[in-house]
Design an enzyme around this catalytic site. Structure first.
Site, mmCIF file in Angstrom:
data_model
loop_
_atom_site.group_PDB
_atom_site.id
_atom_site.type_symbol
_atom_site.label_atom_id
_atom_site.label_comp_id
_atom_site.label_asym_id
_atom_site.label_seq_id
_atom_site.Cartn_x
_atom_site.Cartn_y
_atom_site.Cartn_z
ATOM 1 N N GLU A 9 0.906 -1.134 0.064
ATOM 2 C CA GLU A 9 0.077 0.123 -0.200
ATOM 3 C C GLU A 9 0.716 1.321 0.101
ATOM 4 O OE1 GLU A 9 -3.207 -0.610 -0.474
ATOM 5 O OE2 GLU A 9 -2.803 -2.674 -0.163
ATOM 6 N N HIS A 157 -7.390 -3.656 -0.143
ATOM 7 C CA HIS A 157 -6.538 -2.566 -0.102
ATOM 8 C C HIS A 157 -5.762 -2.450 1.395
ATOM 9 C CE1 HIS A 157 -7.989 -1.093 -3.730
ATOM 10 N NE2 HIS A 157 -9.049 -1.157 -3.654
ATOM 11 N N ASP A 162 -4.518 -8.230 1.128
ATOM 12 C CA ASP A 162 -4.324 -8.381 -0.365
ATOM 13 C C ASP A 162 -3.436 -9.630 -0.683
ATOM 14 O OD1 ASP A 162 -6.299 -6.416 -1.030
ATOM 15 O OD2 ASP A 162 -4.815 -5.007 -1.499
HETATM 16 P P1 AMP Z 1 -3.842 -2.097 -3.967
HETATM 17 O O1 AMP Z 1 -2.672 -3.080 -3.687
HETATM 18 O O2 AMP Z 1 -4.981 -2.381 -5.093
HETATM 19 O O3 AMP Z 1 -4.464 -1.883 -2.668
HETATM 20 O O4 AMP Z 1 -3.057 -0.688 -4.417
HETATM 21 C C1 AMP Z 1 -1.873 -0.324 -4.024
HETATM 22 C C2 AMP Z 1 -1.920 1.181 -3.766
HETATM 23 O O5 AMP Z 1 -2.502 1.741 -5.008
HETATM 24 C C3 AMP Z 1 -2.647 1.765 -2.903
HETATM 25 O O6 AMP Z 1 -2.277 1.831 -1.426
HETATM 26 C C4 AMP Z 1 -2.922 3.363 -3.328
HETATM 27 O O7 AMP Z 1 -1.791 4.187 -3.131
HETATM 28 C C5 AMP Z 1 -2.890 2.977 -4.819
HETATM 29 N N1 AMP Z 1 -4.399 3.010 -5.524
HETATM 30 C C6 AMP Z 1 -5.016 1.462 -5.546
HETATM 31 N N2 AMP Z 1 -6.294 1.892 -5.910
HETATM 32 C C7 AMP Z 1 -6.347 3.100 -6.242
HETATM 33 C C8 AMP Z 1 -7.232 4.083 -6.397
HETATM 34 N N3 AMP Z 1 -8.668 3.653 -6.948
HETATM 35 N N4 AMP Z 1 -7.048 5.493 -6.576
HETATM 36 C C9 AMP Z 1 -5.740 6.034 -6.278
HETATM 37 N N5 AMP Z 1 -4.956 5.211 -5.714
HETATM 38 C C10 AMP Z 1 -5.135 3.921 -5.769
HETATM 39 MG MG MG Z 2 -3.297 -3.619 -1.793
#
Ligand code: AMP
Ligand code: MG
Length: 179
Positions: A9, A157, A162
């Site tokens: 993250e 997230h 995850d």
């Molecule tokens: P995730 O592993 O999908 O949780 O995403 C990793 C990181 O990507 C998150 O901690 C955010 O910094 C960024 N991220 C994920 N989804 C979004 C989104 N919809 N809008 C902006 N940043 C995002």
């Molecule tokens: Mg994640």
């Protein structure tokens, strides 16, 4: 072969900003002892971002990671070497959902002038492999879980949750890949 399934993250904002501004705030990882598992260990640590230490409301809402969690966390310069130590010396392949996590490791290593171990480049993009094996367009990890009939566990997230969910998909897909 061991597989280190990782999910990061990072700081983020509602308004589109240069992705170079993003910094890791959580490293979540699961170690699989073979392509079909089992999971034998986990790494979960928060990271205090250096350049943008104040989390945006958007980031807090998306990740459920609070300001206090990162305020009391160690910086990347301390957490990343602990992650590398936790992985250990035995051969492994890094696995993540998409290319983002490896790119983000590279950016934070450059930012903090820490070398990225060459072994990290031996990366499996599970999102790509899933779509290739299933003959489907690339999709989010949540959608892939649904297709496999695996319930999403924990909070989407959050790095460690995850990583656990991705490791469930990995244990189905990795055995189907050519060594
Ligand atoms: P995730 O592993 O999908 O949780 O995403 C990793 C990181 O990507 C998150 O901690 C955010 O910094 C960024 N991220 C994920 N989804 C979004 C989104 N919809 N809008 C902006 N940043 C995002
Ligand atoms: Mg994640």
């Amino acid at each position: 072969m061991r597989y280190i399934v990782v999910d990061l993250e990072a700081t983020c904002w509602t308004a589109p900003r240069n992705s170079d501004m993003m910094e890791i705030i959580e490293i979540g990882a699961v170690c699989l002892i073979g392509s079909a598992g089992p999971a034998v260990g986990e790494f979960a640590e928060f990271v205090r971002p250096a350049e943008s230490p104040i989390l945006s409301e958007f980031c807090i809402e998306l990740t459920t990671i609070t300001q206090n969690m990162t305020d009391v966390a160690d910086p990347f310069t301390l957490v990343f070497p602990r992650f590398v130590d936790w992985i250990g010396k035995e051969p492994f392949r890094l696995v993540s959902w998409g290319g983002y996590d490896l790119t983000q490791f590279k950016k934070d290593c450059v930012r903090h002038k820490i070398p990225l171990p060459a072994s990290f480049e031996n990366h499996i993009n599970l999102k790509q492999e899933f779509s290739r094996v299933k003959k489907l367009k690339p999709m989010g990890m949540k959608a892939a879980l649904e297709i496999l009939g695996i319930p999403l566990s924990g909070t989407h997230h959050r790095g460690i949750d995850d990583a656990r969910n991705t490791s469930m998909i990995a244990q189905i897909i990795l055995p189907l890949l050519k060594p």
